[in-house]
Design a protein around this motif. Structure first.
Motif, PDB file in Angstrom:
ATOM      1  N   ASP A  58       0.835  -1.207   0.000  1.00 31.07           N
ATOM      2  CA  ASP A  58       0.000   0.000   0.000  1.00 31.07           C
ATOM      3  C   ASP A  58       0.870   1.257   0.000  1.00 31.07           C
ATOM      4  N   GLN A  59       1.971   1.223   0.744  1.00 32.05           N
ATOM      5  CA  GLN A  59       2.896   2.365   0.761  1.00 32.05           C
ATOM      6  C   GLN A  59       3.484   2.598  -0.634  1.00 32.05           C
ATOM      7  N   LEU A  60       3.862   1.505  -1.306  1.00 35.39           N
ATOM      8  CA  LEU A  60       4.437   1.649  -2.651  1.00 35.39           C
ATOM      9  C   LEU A  60       3.400   2.195  -3.628  1.00 35.39           C
ATOM     10  N   LYS A  61       2.162   1.732  -3.489  1.00 36.58           N
ATOM     11  CA  LYS A  61       1.109   2.258  -4.359  1.00 36.58           C
ATOM     12  C   LYS A  61       0.950   3.759  -4.150  1.00 36.58           C
ATOM     13  N   ARG A  62       1.026   4.156  -2.895  1.00 34.30           N
ATOM     14  CA  ARG A  62       0.868   5.585  -2.604  1.00 34.30           C
ATOM     15  C   ARG A  62       2.067   6.388  -3.148  1.00 34.30           C
ATOM     16  N   ILE A  63       3.273   5.842  -2.999  1.00 35.24           N
ATOM     17  CA  ILE A  63       4.450   6.542  -3.532  1.00 35.24           C
ATOM     18  C   ILE A  63       4.292   6.727  -5.046  1.00 35.24           C
ATOM     19  N   ALA A  64       3.845   5.672  -5.720  1.00 38.44           N
ATOM     20  CA  ALA A  64       3.657   5.763  -7.167  1.00 38.44           C
ATOM     21  C   ALA A  64       2.588   6.793  -7.507  1.00 38.44           C
ATOM     22  N   ALA A  65       1.501   6.793  -6.729  1.00 40.76           N
ATOM     23  CA  ALA A  65       0.430   7.757  -6.981  1.00 40.76           C
ATOM     24  C   ALA A  65       0.911   9.183  -6.710  1.00 40.76           C
TER      25      ALA A  65
ATOM     26  N   VAL B 166       2.996   7.301 -14.678  1.00 43.87           N
ATOM     27  CA  VAL B 166       1.699   6.629 -14.865  1.00 43.87           C
ATOM     28  C   VAL B 166       1.909   5.135 -15.084  1.00 43.87           C
ATOM     29  N   ARG B 167       2.857   4.811 -15.943  1.00 41.77           N
ATOM     30  CA  ARG B 167       3.123   3.389 -16.216  1.00 41.77           C
ATOM     31  C   ARG B 167       3.661   2.695 -14.971  1.00 41.77           C
ATOM     32  N   GLN B 168       4.449   3.410 -14.169  1.00 44.14           N
ATOM     33  CA  GLN B 168       4.963   2.828 -12.924  1.00 44.14           C
ATOM     34  C   GLN B 168       3.807   2.481 -11.995  1.00 44.14           C
ATOM     35  N   GLU B 169       2.861   3.415 -11.876  1.00 40.69           N
ATOM     36  CA  GLU B 169       1.720   3.166 -10.994  1.00 40.69           C
ATOM     37  C   GLU B 169       0.891   1.979 -11.502  1.00 40.69           C
ATOM     38  N   GLU B 170       0.686   1.919 -12.814  1.00 41.92           N
ATOM     39  CA  GLU B 170      -0.081   0.799 -13.376  1.00 41.92           C
ATOM     40  C   GLU B 170       0.604  -0.536 -13.090  1.00 41.92           C
ATOM     41  N   ALA B 171       1.934  -0.548 -13.238  1.00 43.52           N
ATOM     42  CA  ALA B 171       2.669  -1.797 -13.001  1.00 43.52           C
ATOM     43  C   ALA B 171       2.590  -2.209 -11.538  1.00 43.52           C
ATOM     44  N   ILE B 172       2.696  -1.234 -10.626  1.00 41.84           N
ATOM     45  CA  ILE B 172       2.602  -1.549  -9.188  1.00 41.84           C
ATOM     46  C   ILE B 172       1.217  -2.101  -8.862  1.00 41.84           C
ATOM     47  N   ASP B 173       0.198  -1.491  -9.436  1.00 37.28           N
ATOM     48  CA  ASP B 173      -1.157  -1.986  -9.183  1.00 37.28           C
ATOM     49  C   ASP B 173      -1.313  -3.423  -9.667  1.00 37.28           C
ATOM     50  N   ARG B 174      -0.737  -3.727 -10.831  1.00 42.19           N
ATOM     51  CA  ARG B 174      -0.830  -5.106 -11.329  1.00 42.19           C
ATOM     52  C   ARG B 174      -0.040  -6.051 -10.426  1.00 42.19           C
ATOM     53  N   LEU B 175       1.155  -5.606 -10.006  1.00 38.52           N
ATOM     54  CA  LEU B 175       1.983  -6.451  -9.134  1.00 38.52           C
ATOM     55  C   LEU B 175       1.268  -6.761  -7.829  1.00 38.52           C
ATOM     56  N   ALA B 176       0.517  -5.783  -7.340  1.00 40.64           N
ATOM     57  CA  ALA B 176      -0.151  -5.948  -6.046  1.00 40.64           C
ATOM     58  C   ALA B 176      -1.253  -6.986  -6.126  1.00 40.64           C
ATOM     59  N   SER B 177      -1.761  -7.243  -7.327  1.00 42.08           N
ATOM     60  CA  SER B 177      -2.920  -8.133  -7.402  1.00 42.08           C
ATOM     61  C   SER B 177      -2.648  -9.395  -8.220  1.00 42.08           C
ATOM     62  N   SER B 178      -1.384  -9.571  -8.636  1.00 33.73           N
ATOM     63  CA  SER B 178      -1.127 -10.731  -9.485  1.00 33.73           C
ATOM     64  C   SER B 178      -0.006 -11.579  -8.913  1.00 33.73           C
ATOM     65  N   SER B 179       0.005 -12.836  -9.282  1.00 29.67           N
ATOM     66  CA  SER B 179       1.074 -13.704  -8.792  1.00 29.67           C
ATOM     67  C   SER B 179       2.158 -13.887  -9.858  1.00 29.67           C
ATOM     68  N   ASP B 180       1.809 -13.630 -11.117  1.00 31.55           N
ATOM     69  CA  ASP B 180       2.800 -13.728 -12.181  1.00 31.55           C
ATOM     70  C   ASP B 180       3.472 -12.371 -12.325  1.00 31.55           C
ATOM     71  N   ARG B 181       4.630 -12.241 -11.727  1.00 28.70           N
ATOM     72  CA  ARG B 181       5.186 -10.908 -11.534  1.00 28.70           C
ATOM     73  C   ARG B 181       6.382 -10.578 -12.398  1.00 28.70           C
ATOM     74  N   SER B 182       6.958 -11.579 -13.063  1.00 28.69           N
ATOM     75  CA  SER B 182       8.247 -11.307 -13.707  1.00 28.69           C
ATOM     76  C   SER B 182       8.148 -10.235 -14.789  1.00 28.69           C
ATOM     77  N   VAL B 183       7.063 -10.255 -15.563  1.00 27.40           N
ATOM     78  CA  VAL B 183       6.925  -9.272 -16.645  1.00 27.40           C
ATOM     79  C   VAL B 183       6.856  -7.860 -16.089  1.00 27.40           C
TER      80      VAL B 183
END
Lengths: 574, 296
Positions: free
Chosen positions: A493-500, A518-535
């Motif tokens: 949540d802290q990282l999401k806020r930093i990105a925002a 913007v792309r950084q925030e989108e990637a963090i949001d995806r990372l926070a909710s996905s298990s396939d993270r390498s991409v």
């Protein structure tokens, strides 16, 4: 330029507010008399004029923009461009009573509200610089007498009450943020709680203005030599040697020179400049007088962030007192003007601050040329952080080494607040100074240097807090933020806020930062909710490298650093 | 042995106003004040450029022309950074290529670059893949603004190069009709409160269209033809002439398809116009093609 406005006059309130800044409208149209030059020379009054309308009416209408345009001979599109740059200005009608609730790093990890929880009438705000009292809010009521007040330890009940029209109780004493108040060994904070911040006689009795006297005896070169000899470096984050900066401005042939005290303290987790100004305003004024003397400046500006009502009132009163007592202005050869920011982190960047003061959009300038060559109004300019300046008097008077720094302790410590410590203590010792971890807390991470800084882990308590050691560890002292997170804090949540935060605060000028955040925030949001993270981890790393290498200014260059340290050092997302 | 003087009598490399530097391992001597990009051959050399135009001092906002300068912590924009003595410049390196690839991807994934020259070549050159940000990546897509008969504004194609703002403002026209408004990803070119062009101070000089590198600003005539699928560049010719309206003698380039003028530009290297025109030269071409068979 042929000015085209809509011919709709401003309301009486709008006109009164604008005229209070620009003076009454002259009977003869100055544009006809002088071709507009006299009007355009006052462009630096644009930001104060926008504040005046926003404070009086609560928002800035097209008629108000058109009237300012006519008064300053600037196009309505330019004024709209400037007004829409700042978060505290509204360009649509809204209620006069506004609740800005901090949803930033320290507050959201200390029981504060998050975006989704805000009641009607309250809106989210980036860090308000009240982290020792997290969670915090800032309440404004526009009107003939504007009310602007901050509050700490706020509850959802408080916010709902204020949204209904109530206003917060008065703040605690300024020195309450200084837990070491009264400690004999203090240098930078030595006046906090010991003398009335607004009592000039008490200040004078405490060797006030003796350093300025001494600097005048020494002359500019010897003064700068003393600063250089002390090893003083910039405390805003970049750590540039202050003496070198001063000498570079002093030796510039172009005149006039300008001084800017950077008090646009907006780095999440930072509140030291607020406390310095609230507890020792005369100290800042004297320091600026010395800097002005040493660098050949006759005018100094304090660029103070817009969400700091008490520092503004304190500093204004202190400046008035100094003027009345013949210590400033008049034949002293030095004058200080406060410029109030309007909600834009980027304006703390050392060249964006010039554009903001000059009445333009607060976009950073390209370097070179550097501020010491071409700065405010195109002139040689020295920009110093408030804390940097506050080191000056004791160096001049006592020849001390500039080895003390302020740290902004927040989060899961027993006594959050501002701490003065000698460079070289360890992170663990600093946390102990703040009373150690709260009962039941287990250390999870420490954010050093703010959103533009980096995360240390529980294994870093032996980290020596100085420029070299933190740099070697891939971290930074930055603006002195030490935000302590225990096991209850959601680091994702802290990282999401930093990105925002960086997405919100990017000025939008250059592509790597405007789109990269913007792309950084989108990637963090995806990372926070996905298990396939390498991409997405690879994507984040690519974006971060490009922002670091190719952004125009420090905002974009550091927008990935905290996130990178969380991934690499703490293993978040692994 | 000393070098021979050139046609102006200067000996290259010896003028006090010239600067010697290294670019990709070659020693280069150029006049003081030259930018790195100019020293590399200017627009059209191997360094990609987007916000750099022929007639506007670049804002260096796009950051696609970045190069590596030894000793510099970050990459530097070649379009704006002036050469310095003994500078060591690398126009291709891992960092440079990465930055260019990312700028192209970031723009390509958020802006419609379909009418921007060279972009596909650069995608291939730098291995850029704008699709990798996924279908949900935020874009600046928005409806086209069609609010007058002369030109349209399609800000879904805007990369915020600042050239139209500077052409409208202090660099050429001094009308200041548009500026950047908002902040961050919400930053956009706008009139005050987004009023329509007829309600703004626009004088329809069209100098913003001339400098737009992405087709975001376009003659209404071109826009309409593209909409109906009748815009066929391969069937178009250009004719250089001189504007007949007043005594200034501005150079015009008439773009013609099917014996009909479809738009007008001015050569950016014209010493009279530098690519700029007024509303009459830019849009007042109908009188040149009133033919007996044309209606009205």
């Amino acid at each position: 330029m042929d000015l085209k406005t809509r011919g709709v006059p401003p309301t009486d309130h709008e006109r009164a507010a604008i005229d209070a800044v620009l003076g009454p409208q002259p009977e003869r149209n100055l544009h006809d008399v002088s071709g507009g030059h006299q009007l355009r020379d006052r462009r630096h009054l644009l930001l104060p004029a926008l504040h005046a309308v926003n404070d009086r009416v609560g928002w800035i209408s097209q008629a108000a923009i058109d009237y300012i345009a006519e008064r300053l001979d600037a196009s309505p599109a330019e004024i709209y461009g400037v007004a829409s740059f700042y978060a505290l200005f509204s360009l649509t009608e809204r209620p006069t009573h506004q609740i800005h609730v901090c949803i930033d790093l320290a507050c959201r990890s200390n029981g504060g509200l998050v975006e989704a929880d805000l009641p009607n009438g309250a809106h989210p705000s980036p860090c308000l610089g009240l982290c020792e009292r997290a969670p915090a809010a800032y309440v404004t009521t526009a009107g003939e007498t504007t009310l602007q007040v901050v509050a700490g330890h706020v509850t959802p009940v408080d916010i709902a009450r204020w949204a209904g029209g109530d206003t917060p109780d008065p703040e605690p004493e300024p020195a309450a943020a200084v837990r070491q108040a009264g400690d004999e060994s203090l240098v930078l904070l030595r006046r906090a709680g010991r003398i009335d911040p607004l009592d000039l006689d008490a200040y004078l009795a405490d060797r006030g203005f003796a350093a300025l006297e001494r600097a005048r005896q020494l002359g500019p070169q010897a003064t700068i030599a003393a600063i250089s000899g002390s090893g003083l470096t910039g405390r805003g984050g970049a750590g540039f040697p202050t003496g070198r900066k001063w000498d570079a401005v002093r030796t510039q042939p172009a005149t006039p020179h300008y001084l800017v005290a950077n008090a646009d303290e907006s780095e999440p987790g930072t509140f030291k400049d607020r406390v310095l100004i609230e507890t020792d305003p005369f100290g800042l004024i004297e320091s600026m007088c010395i800097a002005g003397h040493a660098t050949g400046c006759e005018i100094g500006y304090v660029y103070l962030r817009g969400e700091y009502p008490r520092p503004l009132a304190t500093l204004q009163q202190a400046l008035d007192t100094c003027r009345r007592r013949g210590l400033l202005g008049g034949d002293t050869g030095f004058e200080i003007t406060i410029v109030k920011g309007a909600g834009a982190y980027i304006c703390g960047e050392e060249t964006a601050i010039f554009n903001s003061i000059e009445g333009y959009r607060g976009e950073p300038r390209n370097k070179p040329p550097f501020p010491f060559q071409v700065g405010l109004f195109g002139q040689p300019t020295v920009v110093n952080n408030v804390e940097t300046l506050m080191n000056v008097p004791s160096i001049i008077l006592d020849g001390v080494q500039a080895n003390r720094r302020l740290f902004c302790l927040s989060g899961a410590v027993v006594k959050p607040g501002i701490y003065e410590a000698q460079l070289g203590l360890t992170l663990g010792e600093l946390i102990e100074l703040a009373g150690g971890l709260r009962a039941g807390s287990v250390l999870q991470a420490v954010l050093l240097g703010g959103a533009a800084g980096g995360f240390a882990g529980p294994g870093d308590l032996d980290l020596v807090l100085d420029l070299e050691s933190t740099r070697a560890a891939g971290l930074a002292l930055g603006s002195g933020v030490v935000m302590v997170h225990d096991q209850h804090v959601d680091l994702v949540d802290q990282l999401k806020r930093i990105a925002a935060f960086f997405r919100d605060e990017s000025c939008g000028q250059c592509v790597p930062c405007r789109v990269g955040t913007v792309r950084q925030e989108e990637a963090i949001d995806r990372l926070a909710s996905s298990s396939d993270r390498s991409v997405d981890l690879a994507l984040l790393s690519d974006i971060g490298q490009a922002m670091k290498d190719a952004s125009i200014c420090g905002l974009g260059q550091t927008a990935h650093s905290a996130i990178e340290t969380a991934i690499v050092r703490l293993g978040v997302f692994s | 042995m000393s070098q021979p003087a050139n046609q102006f009598g200067d000996v290259p490399g010896t003028s006090p106003n010239s600067v010697a530097l290294s670019i990709d391992g070659s020693e280069v001597t150029v006049p003081d004040g030259t930018t790195i990009l100019e020293a590399c051959g200017g627009k059209g050399c191997d360094i990609p450029t987007l916000c750099y135009g022929d007639t506007i001092t670049p804002k260096n906002a796009c950051r696609v022309c970045m190069v590596e300068v030894e000793g510099s912590r970050v990459l530097v924009p070649s379009c704006s950074r002036q050469v310095e003595a003994d500078m060591v410049v690398h126009t291709r390196s891992e960092r440079v290529d990465h930055a260019r690839k990312m700028v192209l991807e970031l723009l390509g994934s958020s802006v419609d670059l379909s009418l921007t020259e060279h972009v596909d070549d650069w995608y291939a050159e730098y291995g850029a893949d704008p699709s990798r940000y996924g279908p949900d990546a935020a874009t600046v897509a928005q409806p086209v603004k069609v609010d007058n008969d002369l030109y349209i504004r399609d800000y879904a194609k805007c990369i915020l190069c600042y050239q139209c703002v500077d052409a409208c403002g202090e660099q050429w026209q001094h009308s200041f009709v548009i500026d950047i408004a908002g902040r961050g990803f919400d930053a956009r070119v706008s009139t005050e409160n987004d009023v329509s062009l007829p309600d703004s101070a626009c004088v329809y000089c069209g100098n913003c269209i001339q400098v737009c590198p992405t087709g975001a600003l376009m003659f209404k005539s071109e826009y309409d033809m593209r909409q109906t699928g009748t815009w066929e560049p391969e069937r178009q010719t250009t004719t250089d002439t001189i504007c007949a309206f007043c005594g200034v003698g501005c150079n015009l380039t008439l773009h013609v398809q099917d014996n009909t003028i479809i738009k007008v530009s001015s050569p950016s290297d014209s010493p009279i116009t530098h690519g700029n025109l007024c509303i009459k030269g830019r849009f007042g071409f109908q009188h040149a093609q009133n033919r007996p068979d044309s209606a009205g």
